[in-house]
Design an enzyme around this catalytic site. Sequence first.
Site, PDB file in Angstrom:
ATOM      1  N   ASP A  85       0.785  -1.233   0.000  1.00  0.00           N
ATOM      2  CA  ASP A  85       0.000   0.000   0.000  1.00  0.00           C
ATOM      3  C   ASP A  85       0.828   1.300   0.000  1.00  0.00           C
ATOM      4  O   ASP A  85       1.394   1.688   1.027  1.00  0.00           O
ATOM      5  CB  ASP A  85      -0.955  -0.020   1.193  1.00  0.00           C
ATOM      6  CG  ASP A  85      -1.764  -1.325   1.267  1.00  0.00           C
ATOM      7  OD1 ASP A  85      -1.261  -2.371   0.799  1.00  0.00           O
ATOM      8  OD2 ASP A  85      -2.886  -1.295   1.785  1.00  0.00           O
ATOM      9  N   GLU A 121      -4.041   1.846  -3.402  1.00  0.00           N
ATOM     10  CA  GLU A 121      -5.342   2.342  -2.943  1.00  0.00           C
ATOM     11  C   GLU A 121      -5.245   3.449  -1.906  1.00  0.00           C
ATOM     12  O   GLU A 121      -6.242   4.066  -1.578  1.00  0.00           O
ATOM     13  CB  GLU A 121      -6.208   1.186  -2.443  1.00  0.00           C
ATOM     14  CG  GLU A 121      -5.918   0.766  -1.043  1.00  0.00           C
ATOM     15  CD  GLU A 121      -7.195   0.774  -0.214  1.00  0.00           C
ATOM     16  OE1 GLU A 121      -8.279   0.959  -0.787  1.00  0.00           O
ATOM     17  OE2 GLU A 121      -7.088   0.631   0.997  1.00  0.00           O
ATOM     18  N   ASN A 122      -4.035   3.719  -1.404  1.00  0.00           N
ATOM     19  CA  ASN A 122      -3.849   4.819  -0.451  1.00  0.00           C
ATOM     20  C   ASN A 122      -2.970   5.928  -1.015  1.00  0.00           C
ATOM     21  O   ASN A 122      -2.463   6.768  -0.274  1.00  0.00           O
ATOM     22  CB  ASN A 122      -3.211   4.304   0.848  1.00  0.00           C
ATOM     23  CG  ASN A 122      -4.031   3.226   1.513  1.00  0.00           C
ATOM     24  OD1 ASN A 122      -3.684   2.053   1.457  1.00  0.00           O
ATOM     25  ND2 ASN A 122      -5.136   3.606   2.107  1.00  0.00           N
ATOM     26  N   ASN A 146     -10.399  -1.117  -0.371  1.00  0.00           N
ATOM     27  CA  ASN A 146     -11.657  -0.569   0.149  1.00  0.00           C
ATOM     28  C   ASN A 146     -11.842   0.923  -0.121  1.00  0.00           C
ATOM     29  O   ASN A 146     -12.963   1.419  -0.088  1.00  0.00           O
ATOM     30  CB  ASN A 146     -11.751  -0.839   1.656  1.00  0.00           C
ATOM     31  CG  ASN A 146     -10.540  -0.337   2.407  1.00  0.00           C
ATOM     32  OD1 ASN A 146      -9.404  -0.685   2.080  1.00  0.00           O
ATOM     33  ND2 ASN A 146     -10.748   0.500   3.398  1.00  0.00           N
ATOM     34  N   HIS A 147     -10.752   1.654  -0.397  1.00  0.00           N
ATOM     35  CA  HIS A 147     -10.893   3.094  -0.680  1.00  0.00           C
ATOM     36  C   HIS A 147     -11.107   3.377  -2.165  1.00  0.00           C
ATOM     37  O   HIS A 147     -10.891   4.491  -2.639  1.00  0.00           O
ATOM     38  CB  HIS A 147      -9.659   3.859  -0.196  1.00  0.00           C
ATOM     39  CG  HIS A 147      -9.541   3.890   1.291  1.00  0.00           C
ATOM     40  ND1 HIS A 147     -10.551   4.345   2.104  1.00  0.00           N
ATOM     41  CD2 HIS A 147      -8.540   3.517   2.116  1.00  0.00           C
ATOM     42  CE1 HIS A 147     -10.171   4.256   3.370  1.00  0.00           C
ATOM     43  NE2 HIS A 147      -8.950   3.747   3.406  1.00  0.00           N
ATOM     44  N   HIS A 177      -7.042  -7.981  -0.193  1.00  0.00           N
ATOM     45  CA  HIS A 177      -7.066  -6.760   0.615  1.00  0.00           C
ATOM     46  C   HIS A 177      -8.078  -6.967   1.739  1.00  0.00           C
ATOM     47  O   HIS A 177      -9.295  -6.922   1.512  1.00  0.00           O
ATOM     48  CB  HIS A 177      -7.455  -5.587  -0.289  1.00  0.00           C
ATOM     49  CG  HIS A 177      -7.138  -4.259   0.305  1.00  0.00           C
ATOM     50  ND1 HIS A 177      -5.865  -3.719   0.282  1.00  0.00           N
ATOM     51  CD2 HIS A 177      -7.899  -3.353   0.943  1.00  0.00           C
ATOM     52  CE1 HIS A 177      -5.875  -2.543   0.871  1.00  0.00           C
ATOM     53  NE2 HIS A 177      -7.101  -2.298   1.296  1.00  0.00           N
ATOM     54  N   HIS A 211      -3.609  -4.181   3.200  1.00  0.00           N
ATOM     55  CA  HIS A 211      -4.599  -3.360   3.921  1.00  0.00           C
ATOM     56  C   HIS A 211      -4.198  -2.975   5.332  1.00  0.00           C
ATOM     57  O   HIS A 211      -4.498  -1.864   5.756  1.00  0.00           O
ATOM     58  CB  HIS A 211      -5.993  -4.011   3.963  1.00  0.00           C
ATOM     59  CG  HIS A 211      -7.007  -3.204   4.742  1.00  0.00           C
ATOM     60  ND1 HIS A 211      -7.450  -1.963   4.322  1.00  0.00           N
ATOM     61  CD2 HIS A 211      -7.648  -3.452   5.916  1.00  0.00           C
ATOM     62  CE1 HIS A 211      -8.335  -1.504   5.206  1.00  0.00           C
ATOM     63  NE2 HIS A 211      -8.454  -2.369   6.181  1.00  0.00           N
ATOM     64  N   HIS A 235      -1.210  -2.451   6.609  1.00  0.00           N
ATOM     65  CA  HIS A 235      -0.023  -1.587   6.580  1.00  0.00           C
ATOM     66  C   HIS A 235       1.049  -2.024   7.567  1.00  0.00           C
ATOM     67  O   HIS A 235       2.002  -1.284   7.817  1.00  0.00           O
ATOM     68  CB  HIS A 235      -0.384  -0.110   6.825  1.00  0.00           C
ATOM     69  CG  HIS A 235      -1.282   0.469   5.770  1.00  0.00           C
ATOM     70  ND1 HIS A 235      -1.650   1.786   5.735  1.00  0.00           N
ATOM     71  CD2 HIS A 235      -1.889  -0.105   4.708  1.00  0.00           C
ATOM     72  CE1 HIS A 235      -2.452   2.007   4.703  1.00  0.00           C
ATOM     73  NE2 HIS A 235      -2.614   0.868   4.065  1.00  0.00           N
TER      74      HIS A 235
HETATM   75 FE   FE2 Z   1      -7.230  -0.628   2.581  1.00  0.00          FE
END
Ligand code: FE2
Length: 258
Positions: A8, A39-40, A67-68, A151, A176, A178
């Site tokens: 991530d 995604e981040n 998820n983001h 994720h 996810h 981190h």
């Molecule tokens: Fe995530």
Amino acid sequence: MRILFLADVYGAPGMAAIEGNLRDLRRELQLDCVIVNAENAADGAGLTPKLAERLLAAGADCLTLGNHLWRRKELAPYLIEATRVVRPANLLEQLPGRGLAVVTTAAGDKVAVINLLGTFTMDPAQSMFAIVDRLVDEAQRQTPYVVVDVHAEATSEKVALGWHLAGRVTAVIGTHTHVQTSDGRVLPGGTAYITDAGMTGPHDSVIGAKKDLSLRRFLYQQPQRLEPASEDVRLEGLLVETDGAGRAIDAQPFRRAT
Ligand code: FE2
């Protein structure tokens, strides 16, 4: 084949870590394929088309999400066209984007990348276990190299998926949380596995965000807008080596300070 999965990418510090290091890393580690969870990338939540293009230009072959996914509304139309960006497959089929992408390396080999979303403490999604076999079959009709980014929050979901796919895919890589887990290994049958590959971003933080802002959420139990931290930026992920039949022969957790 040597595949590096980078976990991530968090905000501007994560972007800088990729853009400042990935070209050299590709040479140093003799990488054939680089997959990046992005995604981040946009301030810690979501991805924009511009950032996606920058990551691809910096040396990523394929980007995965999580998820983001819908945090930045401009990403949805981009996903329709972006053949090297994968979103979780276990969402409604009519949503834009693809849950399986097949990218071609410089040497001409094809690598299939699948992105899945766990269900524990995540937004509603179909069970990934209900659709993953069909996706793996579809991928394997095109190439023996199949990498799955799962994720998810729950370690149990990720470990279970690893065993479900052991011996059938090249790698199952968790993302996810981190926080990199210490269980990187090759499962029986040649599937590289790690429960969480970690984070490419600032580690002097609470999973990427400034510590004082994140702490306020817990100390005062009130919503708090988070901002990316800036110090102790590291690249993290999993380095996978395979044989010519798509089976993993080595899986090494990857951590590198910038
Ligand atoms: Fe995530």
